[in-house]
Structure formats: C-alpha cells, structure tokens
Design a protein around this motif. Structure first.
Motif, PDB file in Angstrom:
ATOM      1  N   ASP A  21       0.803  -1.220   0.000  1.00  0.00           N
ATOM      2  CA  ASP A  21       0.000   0.000   0.000  1.00  0.00           C
ATOM      3  C   ASP A  21       0.839   1.275   0.000  1.00  0.00           C
ATOM      4  N   GLU A  22       2.155   1.122   0.016  1.00  0.00           N
ATOM      5  CA  GLU A  22       3.040   2.289  -0.004  1.00  0.00           C
ATOM      6  C   GLU A  22       3.134   2.830  -1.431  1.00  0.00           C
ATOM      7  N   GLU A  23       3.218   4.149  -1.538  1.00  0.00           N
ATOM      8  CA  GLU A  23       3.331   4.759  -2.861  1.00  0.00           C
ATOM      9  C   GLU A  23       4.692   4.454  -3.494  1.00  0.00           C
ATOM     10  N   THR A  24       5.750   4.518  -2.687  1.00  0.00           N
ATOM     11  CA  THR A  24       7.099   4.222  -3.183  1.00  0.00           C
ATOM     12  C   THR A  24       7.748   3.206  -2.240  1.00  0.00           C
ATOM     13  N   PRO A  25       7.457   1.923  -2.474  1.00  0.00           N
ATOM     14  CA  PRO A  25       7.875   0.893  -1.520  1.00  0.00           C
ATOM     15  C   PRO A  25       9.304   0.381  -1.682  1.00  0.00           C
ATOM     16  N   LEU A  26       9.993   0.725  -2.765  1.00  0.00           N
ATOM     17  CA  LEU A  26      11.245   0.047  -3.096  1.00  0.00           C
ATOM     18  C   LEU A  26      12.295   0.109  -1.988  1.00  0.00           C
ATOM     19  N   MET A  27      12.569   1.298  -1.449  1.00  0.00           N
ATOM     20  CA  MET A  27      13.596   1.424  -0.406  1.00  0.00           C
ATOM     21  C   MET A  27      13.223   0.611   0.833  1.00  0.00           C
ATOM     22  N   LEU A  28      11.959   0.605   1.195  1.00  0.00           N
ATOM     23  CA  LEU A  28      11.501  -0.153   2.366  1.00  0.00           C
ATOM     24  C   LEU A  28      11.689  -1.651   2.139  1.00  0.00           C
ATOM     25  N   ILE A  29      11.313  -2.117   0.950  1.00  0.00           N
ATOM     26  CA  ILE A  29      11.448  -3.540   0.611  1.00  0.00           C
ATOM     27  C   ILE A  29      12.922  -3.940   0.626  1.00  0.00           C
ATOM     28  N   LEU A  30      13.752  -3.169  -0.071  1.00  0.00           N
ATOM     29  CA  LEU A  30      15.173  -3.503  -0.163  1.00  0.00           C
ATOM     30  C   LEU A  30      15.850  -3.449   1.202  1.00  0.00           C
ATOM     31  N   SER A  31      15.469  -2.477   2.003  1.00  0.00           N
ATOM     32  CA  SER A  31      16.042  -2.343   3.340  1.00  0.00           C
ATOM     33  C   SER A  31      15.725  -3.571   4.192  1.00  0.00           C
ATOM     34  N   ASP A  32      14.491  -4.033   4.141  1.00  0.00           N
ATOM     35  CA  ASP A  32      14.107  -5.226   4.914  1.00  0.00           C
ATOM     36  C   ASP A  32      14.826  -6.473   4.403  1.00  0.00           C
ATOM     37  N   ILE A  33      14.979  -6.585   3.092  1.00  0.00           N
ATOM     38  CA  ILE A  33      15.692  -7.740   2.523  1.00  0.00           C
ATOM     39  C   ILE A  33      17.161  -7.698   2.944  1.00  0.00           C
ATOM     40  N   GLN A  34      17.764  -6.507   2.879  1.00  0.00           N
ATOM     41  CA  GLN A  34      19.170  -6.357   3.286  1.00  0.00           C
ATOM     42  C   GLN A  34      19.339  -6.749   4.755  1.00  0.00           C
ATOM     43  N   LYS A  35      18.412  -6.291   5.617  1.00  0.00           N
ATOM     44  CA  LYS A  35      18.482  -6.631   7.049  1.00  0.00           C
ATOM     45  C   LYS A  35      18.359  -8.136   7.262  1.00  0.00           C
ATOM     46  N   GLU A  36      17.471  -8.756   6.519  1.00  0.00           N
ATOM     47  CA  GLU A  36      17.187 -10.180   6.692  1.00  0.00           C
ATOM     48  C   GLU A  36      18.308 -11.077   6.169  1.00  0.00           C
ATOM     49  N   TYR A  37      18.833 -10.737   4.989  1.00  0.00           N
ATOM     50  CA  TYR A  37      19.788 -11.634   4.322  1.00  0.00           C
ATOM     51  C   TYR A  37      21.215 -11.099   4.255  1.00  0.00           C
ATOM     52  N   GLY A  38      21.392  -9.783   4.445  1.00  0.00           N
ATOM     53  CA  GLY A  38      22.732  -9.215   4.413  1.00  0.00           C
ATOM     54  C   GLY A  38      23.210  -8.796   3.038  1.00  0.00           C
ATOM     55  N   TYR A  39      22.432  -9.143   2.005  1.00  0.00           N
ATOM     56  CA  TYR A  39      22.769  -8.714   0.643  1.00  0.00           C
ATOM     57  C   TYR A  39      21.573  -8.933  -0.277  1.00  0.00           C
ATOM     58  N   ILE A  40      21.665  -8.346  -1.486  1.00  0.00           N
ATOM     59  CA  ILE A  40      20.551  -8.402  -2.427  1.00  0.00           C
ATOM     60  C   ILE A  40      21.081  -8.800  -3.810  1.00  0.00           C
ATOM     61  N   PRO A  41      21.255 -10.117  -4.038  1.00  0.00           N
ATOM     62  CA  PRO A  41      21.772 -10.565  -5.327  1.00  0.00           C
ATOM     63  C   PRO A  41      20.760 -10.361  -6.457  1.00  0.00           C
ATOM     64  N   LEU A  42      21.213 -10.536  -7.690  1.00  0.00           N
ATOM     65  CA  LEU A  42      20.380 -10.286  -8.858  1.00  0.00           C
ATOM     66  C   LEU A  42      19.091 -11.097  -8.851  1.00  0.00           C
ATOM     67  N   GLU A  43      19.146 -12.375  -8.439  1.00  0.00           N
ATOM     68  CA  GLU A  43      17.918 -13.178  -8.475  1.00  0.00           C
ATOM     69  C   GLU A  43      16.860 -12.646  -7.510  1.00  0.00           C
ATOM     70  N   VAL A  44      17.295 -12.019  -6.419  1.00  0.00           N
ATOM     71  CA  VAL A  44      16.347 -11.384  -5.504  1.00  0.00           C
ATOM     72  C   VAL A  44      15.779 -10.112  -6.141  1.00  0.00           C
ATOM     73  N   GLN A  45      16.630  -9.351  -6.813  1.00  0.00           N
ATOM     74  CA  GLN A  45      16.170  -8.154  -7.511  1.00  0.00           C
ATOM     75  C   GLN A  45      15.129  -8.522  -8.578  1.00  0.00           C
ATOM     76  N   GLU A  46      15.350  -9.654  -9.267  1.00  0.00           N
ATOM     77  CA  GLU A  46      14.398 -10.106 -10.288  1.00  0.00           C
ATOM     78  C   GLU A  46      13.054 -10.475  -9.659  1.00  0.00           C
ATOM     79  N   LEU A  47      13.093 -11.124  -8.501  1.00  0.00           N
ATOM     80  CA  LEU A  47      11.862 -11.479  -7.801  1.00  0.00           C
ATOM     81  C   LEU A  47      11.110 -10.213  -7.371  1.00  0.00           C
TER      82      LEU A  47
END
Length: 161
Positions: A21-47
């Motif tokens: 429901d966020e207008e611009t969710p990308l930074m929030l999504i990426l931040s949570d993924i980074q916190k959870e996994y420690g990095y954001i590889p290409l296959e995660v970016q594709e998902l």
C-alpha cells in the motif's frame, strides 16, 4: 531465480506484501531484505521486480547507488573506514591501507573465511574523533595504523569463541 530456495522466495514475497500500500515501496522492501539476508543478489532483484512491476534496472540502480545495500554477502564483521575530509587529513587512508594489507582484501571485498568485509565510507559525522573506524556499528576513535592489527585480532578471538 534458480538459486533462491522456496523458503527465501516466500519470505521475500512476504516482505514485498508488507509494503503493497506504499506509494514508493522500493527502499523499504530492499532495506528489509538487506536486514534479513545481508545482501541483495540479482535473483532477488528479479523477484522484487516480478512482484512489484519495478524494472530490474531501477532496482539494480538503487542497490548499487546506496552503500547500505550489497550485491554480495558481507562478512561477520563489517569494517568501515571513514575517508571523509577530516578523517583523510588525519591519516585514514593509511589506516584503510593497513586493514587491506593485513586482511589481504581491497575495500568492498570480504575475506575468504567470511569474517571481515572492508568498506571505505564517506563522512560518517565523526570528524571530531578522526580518523574514525566502525565495526558493526561500534565506533573506534582516532585509530592509528599501529592499532589495526590489534583490532583485527580482537575480532578474530571473538569469532573463535
């Protein structure tokens, strides 16, 4: 998406859904993924792209622009050496060079044992205690080249416990 486990895919989709429901969710999504996994590889970016409709190129641009995000797994201990003006003038380049020499990695790299990642940072706002080094959020003030080996050793001992 071949290397992403079903569990990881499900967890990443749950993170994405949190911000639907966020207008611009990308930074929030990426931040949570980074916190959870420690990095954001290409296959995660594709998902993330598939689920949000945001082009992979845009996601990749964000991940590579902000130093908080990483394409590669980070070490257990992330050493950040400030190379901002005040720290640089006080010798932080020699400090980062010493870390690099002793760890046998360049800034932006992680040691083979996965213990240390070395990062060159822009100003971290610790100019009064230059040169400043951070390790997993702990700040070391007025670090000299002579202290580097001891700092590394203390973390190696901690990791061995």
């Amino acid at each position: 998406m071949g290397r992403l486990s079903m569990v990881a895919q499900k967890q990443i989709c749950e993170i994405i859904d949190r911000y639907k429901d966020e207008e611009t969710p990308l930074m929030l999504i990426l931040s949570d993924i980074q916190k959870e996994y420690g990095y954001i590889p290409l296959e995660v970016q594709e998902l993330v792209s598939d689920k949000t409709g945001i082009p992979v190129a845009e996601i990749y641009g964000v991940v590579t622009f902000y130093s908080y995000f990483s394409l590669e797994p980070k070490g257990k201990y992330v050493i950040g050496v400030c190379l901002g003006t005040a720290c640089y003038v006080k010798g932080s380049q020699m400090v980062i060079d010493k870390f690099s020499e002793l760890l046998k990695i360049n800034p932006g790299q992680t040691t083979e044992d996965g213990l240390f990642t070395l990062d060159a940072l822009r100003c971290i706002g610790a100019c009064g205690i230059a040169p400043a080094v951070t390790i997993n959020g702990k700040v070391y003030s007025k670090v000299s080249v002579n202290e580097v080996a001891g700092i590394i050793e203390s973390y190696r001992q901690e990791a061995a416990k």
